[in-house]
Design a protein around this motif. Structure first.
Motif, PDB file in Angstrom:
ATOM      1  N   ALA A 293       8.255   7.968   4.906  1.00 20.98           N
ATOM      2  CA  ALA A 293       8.270   7.338   6.229  1.00 20.98           C
ATOM      3  C   ALA A 293       7.058   6.432   6.387  1.00 20.98           C
ATOM      4  N   VAL A 294       5.916   6.878   5.830  1.00 22.23           N
ATOM      5  CA  VAL A 294       4.693   6.077   5.910  1.00 22.23           C
ATOM      6  C   VAL A 294       4.867   4.772   5.135  1.00 22.23           C
ATOM      7  N   LYS A 295       5.432   4.877   3.938  1.00 21.88           N
ATOM      8  CA  LYS A 295       5.608   3.679   3.094  1.00 21.88           C
ATOM      9  C   LYS A 295       6.410   2.592   3.805  1.00 21.88           C
ATOM     10  N   LYS A 296       7.386   3.027   4.621  1.00 20.08           N
ATOM     11  CA  LYS A 296       8.228   2.047   5.304  1.00 20.08           C
ATOM     12  C   LYS A 296       7.472   1.317   6.400  1.00 20.08           C
ATOM     13  N   LEU A 297       6.399   1.932   6.903  1.00 19.56           N
ATOM     14  CA  LEU A 297       5.690   1.360   8.058  1.00 19.56           C
ATOM     15  C   LEU A 297       4.487   0.517   7.660  1.00 19.56           C
ATOM     16  N   ILE A 298       4.062   0.650   6.404  1.00 16.32           N
ATOM     17  CA  ILE A 298       2.853  -0.055   6.005  1.00 16.32           C
ATOM     18  C   ILE A 298       3.139  -1.148   4.981  1.00 16.32           C
ATOM     19  N   GLY A 299       2.242  -2.145   4.976  1.00 15.83           N
ATOM     20  CA  GLY A 299       2.293  -3.169   3.933  1.00 15.83           C
ATOM     21  C   GLY A 299       1.007  -3.045   3.142  1.00 15.83           C
ATOM     22  N   VAL A 300       1.113  -3.174   1.815  1.00 12.95           N
ATOM     23  CA  VAL A 300      -0.071  -2.937   0.988  1.00 12.95           C
ATOM     24  C   VAL A 300      -0.357  -4.133   0.098  1.00 12.95           C
ATOM     25  N   GLN A 301      -1.577  -4.618   0.190  1.00 13.13           N
ATOM     26  CA  GLN A 301      -2.033  -5.667  -0.704  1.00 13.13           C
ATOM     27  C   GLN A 301      -3.070  -5.039  -1.624  1.00 13.13           C
ATOM     28  N   PRO A 302      -2.715  -4.734  -2.882  1.00 14.87           N
ATOM     29  CA  PRO A 302      -3.670  -4.052  -3.762  1.00 14.87           C
ATOM     30  C   PRO A 302      -4.794  -4.990  -4.201  1.00 14.87           C
TER      31      PRO A 302
ATOM     32  N   LEU B  30      13.287  -8.621  -4.590  1.00 12.83           N
ATOM     33  CA  LEU B  30      13.095  -7.265  -5.119  1.00 12.83           C
ATOM     34  C   LEU B  30      12.439  -6.379  -4.068  1.00 12.83           C
ATOM     35  N   PHE B  31      11.351  -6.884  -3.472  1.00 15.04           N
ATOM     36  CA  PHE B  31      10.630  -6.059  -2.516  1.00 15.04           C
ATOM     37  C   PHE B  31      11.445  -5.828  -1.242  1.00 15.04           C
ATOM     38  N   ALA B  32      12.171  -6.867  -0.815  1.00 11.80           N
ATOM     39  CA  ALA B  32      13.024  -6.688   0.363  1.00 11.80           C
ATOM     40  C   ALA B  32      14.053  -5.594   0.086  1.00 11.80           C
ATOM     41  N   ALA B  33      14.630  -5.623  -1.122  1.00  7.59           N
ATOM     42  CA  ALA B  33      15.620  -4.609  -1.477  1.00  7.59           C
ATOM     43  C   ALA B  33      14.993  -3.221  -1.471  1.00  7.59           C
ATOM     44  N   ALA B  34      13.779  -3.128  -2.024  1.00  9.60           N
ATOM     45  CA  ALA B  34      13.101  -1.831  -2.089  1.00  9.60           C
ATOM     46  C   ALA B  34      12.870  -1.262  -0.684  1.00  9.60           C
ATOM     47  N   TYR B  35      12.637  -2.157   0.290  1.00  8.48           N
ATOM     48  CA  TYR B  35      12.431  -1.691   1.668  1.00  8.48           C
ATOM     49  C   TYR B  35      13.740  -1.596   2.437  1.00  8.48           C
ATOM     50  N   GLY B  36      14.821  -2.027   1.784  1.00  4.40           N
ATOM     51  CA  GLY B  36      16.123  -1.975   2.439  1.00  4.40           C
ATOM     52  C   GLY B  36      16.270  -2.989   3.555  1.00  4.40           C
ATOM     53  N   VAL B  37      15.575  -4.144   3.436  1.00  2.00           N
ATOM     54  CA  VAL B  37      15.733  -5.196   4.448  1.00  2.00           C
ATOM     55  C   VAL B  37      16.286  -6.446   3.776  1.00  2.00           C
ATOM     56  N   LYS B  38      16.693  -7.392   4.605  1.00  2.00           N
ATOM     57  CA  LYS B  38      17.223  -8.624   4.047  1.00  2.00           C
ATOM     58  C   LYS B  38      16.072  -9.605   3.802  1.00  2.00           C
ATOM     59  N   ALA B  39      16.113 -10.253   2.657  1.00  2.00           N
ATOM     60  CA  ALA B  39      15.026 -11.176   2.334  1.00  2.00           C
ATOM     61  C   ALA B  39      15.330 -12.569   2.843  1.00  2.00           C
ATOM     62  N   ASP B  40      14.282 -13.260   3.289  1.00  2.00           N
ATOM     63  CA  ASP B  40      14.401 -14.678   3.600  1.00  2.00           C
ATOM     64  C   ASP B  40      13.252 -15.358   2.855  1.00  2.00           C
ATOM     65  N   PRO B  41      13.422 -15.520   1.540  1.00  2.00           N
ATOM     66  CA  PRO B  41      12.298 -15.960   0.709  1.00  2.00           C
ATOM     67  C   PRO B  41      11.652 -17.261   1.197  1.00  2.00           C
ATOM     68  N   MET B  42      12.459 -18.225   1.622  1.00  2.00           N
ATOM     69  CA  MET B  42      11.873 -19.501   2.028  1.00  2.00           C
ATOM     70  C   MET B  42      10.988 -19.343   3.253  1.00  2.00           C
TER      71      MET B  42
ATOM     72  N   ARG C 120       2.430  -0.101 -10.068  1.00  2.00           N
ATOM     73  CA  ARG C 120       1.520   0.381  -9.031  1.00  2.00           C
ATOM     74  C   ARG C 120       1.908  -0.242  -7.695  1.00  2.00           C
ATOM     75  N   ARG C 121       2.239  -1.517  -7.768  1.00  2.00           N
ATOM     76  CA  ARG C 121       2.615  -2.234  -6.561  1.00  2.00           C
ATOM     77  C   ARG C 121       3.936  -1.693  -6.006  1.00  2.00           C
ATOM     78  N   LEU C 122       4.881  -1.443  -6.904  1.00  2.00           N
ATOM     79  CA  LEU C 122       6.187  -0.939  -6.465  1.00  2.00           C
ATOM     80  C   LEU C 122       6.057   0.467  -5.871  1.00  2.00           C
ATOM     81  N   GLU C 123       5.055   1.191  -6.342  1.00  2.00           N
ATOM     82  CA  GLU C 123       4.860   2.555  -5.846  1.00  2.00           C
ATOM     83  C   GLU C 123       4.546   2.555  -4.356  1.00  2.00           C
ATOM     84  N   THR C 124       4.002   1.441  -3.828  1.00  2.00           N
ATOM     85  CA  THR C 124       3.675   1.399  -2.402  1.00  2.00           C
ATOM     86  C   THR C 124       4.931   1.213  -1.543  1.00  2.00           C
ATOM     87  N   THR C 125       6.064   0.915  -2.194  1.00  2.00           N
ATOM     88  CA  THR C 125       7.307   0.736  -1.437  1.00  2.00           C
ATOM     89  C   THR C 125       8.107   2.040  -1.445  1.00  2.00           C
TER      90      THR C 125
END
Lengths: 253, 369
Positions: free
Chosen positions: A76-85, A102-114, B209-214
């Motif tokens: 639940a936490v992962k869905k609420l936060i954005g992480v810039q390593p 890829l990241f939009a899919a991982a979060y289960g949202v629709k991507a609007d890359p542009m 590592r980056r994907l792990e944050t998702t």
């Protein structure tokens, strides 16, 4: 009264080899602020962030994020936060638009890359591979990726390290923009001028503990109250001002 | 759940595209197995039986001598006569060098008859020590070739004879049997050596590592990667089939659909081994030795190049249960022997069991960094 979005209570981290990286940290972050964590290398900044981001287990203490106990419900936490390593890693031979998908899919949202890319000034690079980007572009792209699911809290670990003055300034603008859109920003940095300019409040860490926590102006005032005097008169302008004046604020990459 | 499949679809699609943009990966993943195929295929080459070449030296010009020489020359598929060797001296040196396996000599005086008596003679087979068995076979073939010449002088046909008959009416070449092992060998490359480096490389780049944050789950990511690697593997396998059919005249007797189904499951299972190793390893230096340890027993004992029936009994029993063994056996049974999926039920069951075990282990040992 502003709401507390993140709360750490007596949090410690002990690694398997016995090292105590974080020793009893407590802090509260308020909604909509830019909160800075400062400290020398090895102070425990990154470990603290990673425990909040669910990437590290918490040895003891409690972390609550938007009412969720981080140790209990990391998903639940992962869905609420954005992480810039610290060092944004993206797979090679992949287009920027594809990474965003890829990241939009991982979060289960629709991507609007542009849209995501134009927000960070990379619209013309949509079909480029990540390895073709410069350091500053990479950081901006990383921010676009971390914001793809519109997180409530945005973590950035030393986002401006290694960037030229133009790219740094551009990134500061981006962070302010993120905050304007309602997200809370938590960042670590080695640059005091950056913390002074950007952060509403900062925590200074050393050897795993918080040794000061307040608004930058208050911390400076407190120091002056204790009779601190700088050896030299503060200059009206510094070398960076000269640099920016001569080379302009335009991004170079 | 629908969302999970969407995640898998997007990751598999983009990562497959990514693979085909990487020339080095294409070389090792697709072209390298083809090169091996050409080398090995060339060795076991298209020929029917083992290529046992002989030379025919005729030193007699009698009618029976000419008759038997003609009979021999008319059966090139049986005798494989050398075209370059003309004299007995040449034949001797060729056999010493190993370029010729045996020499049939129709000696001077063959077919001549002392006045009034029956013509006679003995064909002589010369052979190097190593070819004793083949020479025996050659001798008995020649004996039967002499039958029509003997017939007029043998009023009664011998009542008891031996007849040989080939089982399986289809003419399979030795390549058809070698191919399954060859494919198994290629599968080790496609399924273990290639994929082993996929995750460690992404770990090095900091991507995992980056994907792990998702909220991405390990099994979703793992299956997506397996699917894209499977696509790559299939491009290689299709290319191998195409080359084998066009160049080495491979005969596939079984049903293509059943072969495809069996291969899909097999590739997915073997791939799981490579990905599991890479998912567990922190970096390449941890992954490579483990990949070698896992691969070597299968490389030698699963029937890739060395038939398993040549091994001691206990080793045959153990190697039956190696993951690659049922794959090679199954492919051979379907492609070369024409069995259906029900005919390879035990192989199919073993592959399935391994797939379940491997993927369960893989999900457990996977590390993001």
């Amino acid at each position: 009264m502003a709401q507390t979005v993140l709360s750490l209570t007596d949090v410690t981290k002990r690694y398997e080899n016995g090292t105590e990286a974080v020793r009893g940290v407590s802090l509260d972050v308020i909604e909509g602020e830019i909160f800075g964590i400062l400290g020398p290398n090895g102070a425990g900044k990154t470990t603290t962030l990673e425990m909040i981001e669910t990437l590290q287990t918490i040895t003891s203490g409690t972390i609550t994020l938007l009412g969720i106990n981080v140790a209990d419900d990391p998903l639940a936490v992962k869905k609420l936060i954005g992480v810039q390593p610290q060092t944004p890693g993206f797979q090679d031979k992949t287009r920027l638009s594809e990474v965003l998908e890829l990241f939009a899919a991982a979060y289960g949202v629709k991507a609007d890359p542009m849209k995501s890319l134009s927000e960070v000034g990379l619209a013309d690079k949509a079909r480029c591979f990540v390895e073709e980007l410069s350091g500053g572009q990479r950081q901006r792209f990383s921010i676009a990726v971390a914001l793809v699911h519109q997180p409530r809290i945005f973590f950035m670990d030393e986002p401006t390290t290694g960037l030229d003055p133009q790219a740094r300034r551009n990134l500061w603008e981006l962070m302010r923009e993120v905050r304007r859109r309602g997200a809370t920003v938590i960042l670590t940095t080695h640059y005091m001028d950056e913390a002074r300019l950007l952060c509403d409040r900062v925590a200074i860490m050393d050897t795993g503990k918080i040794i000061a926590l307040d608004a930058p102006a208050n911390l400076i005032a407190a120091l002056l109250m204790r009779g601190f005097k700088k050896e030299q008169q503060v200059e009206e302008a510094n070398l960076e001002d000269v640099f920016i004046d001569l080379t302009g604020k335009e991004l170079r990459d | 759940m629908r969302n999970a499949w969407r995640i898998i679809y997007v990751f598999a699609l983009i990562n497959t595209k990514r693979f085909f943009r990487n020339r080095v990966a294409i070389f090792f993943g697709v072209l390298f197995p083809l090169i091996i195929l050409f080398v090995i295929g060339g060795i076991f080459g298209g020929g029917g039986n083992a290529s046992f070449t002989t030379a025919l030296i005729t030193q007699s010009s009698t009618t029976p001598a000419t008759a038997i020489a003609t009979r021999i020359e008319r059966k090139p598929d049986v005798f494989k006569l050398s075209k370059t060797v003309r004299t007995f001296a040449e034949a001797r040196s060729a056999m010493a060098k190993g370029t010729l396996d045996a020499t049939i000599v129709v000696p001077a005086g063959f077919g001549a008859s002392a006045s009034g008596s029956v013509p006679s003679g003995a064909l002589v087979v010369y052979y190097p020590h190593a070819n004793a068995q083949e020479a025996q076979a050659l001798a008995s073939v020649l004996q039967s070739e002499l039958e029509p010449l003997n017939a007029p002088y043998e009023p009664v046909r011998p009542p008891y004879t031996v007849k040989t008959e080939q089982t399986g009416s289809r003419s399979l070449t030795s390549f058809d049997y070698t191919f399954a092992g060859l494919l198994g060998f290629a599968l080790l490359g496609i399924g273990i050596f290639g994929p082993t480096s996929v995750f460690p490389e992404l770990k090095r780049q900091g991507v995992l590592r980056r994907l792990e944050t998702t909220p991405l789950k390990i099994w979703q990511y793992f299956i997506a990667t397996a699917i894209s690697q499977c696509v790559v593997g299939f491009v290689t396998i299709v290319a191998m089939f195409a080359v084998s059919i066009l160049v080495f005249h491979l005969h596939v007797i079984g049903n293509w659909f059943e072969l495809f189904a069996f291969l899909t499951l097999s590739v997915a299972m073997i791939l799981g081994i490579g990905l599991a190793i890479g998912g567990w390893a922190k970096d390449q230096s941890q992954a490579a030795p483990l990949a070698n340890i896992v691969t070597f027993p299968m490389l030698f004992l699963s029937g890739t190049f060395f038939p398993r029936y040549l091994m001691p009994g206990w080793l045959q029993v153990i190697s039956t249960y190696f993951p690659l063994t049922p794959v090679i056996d199954g492919v051979r049974m379907i492609a070369a022997e024409g069995r259906g999926l029900s005919g390879v039920a035990s192989q199919l069951g073993l592959v399935l069991a391994w797939a379940v075990v491997i993927y369960l282990i893989a999900f457990r040992v996977f590390r993001w960094s």
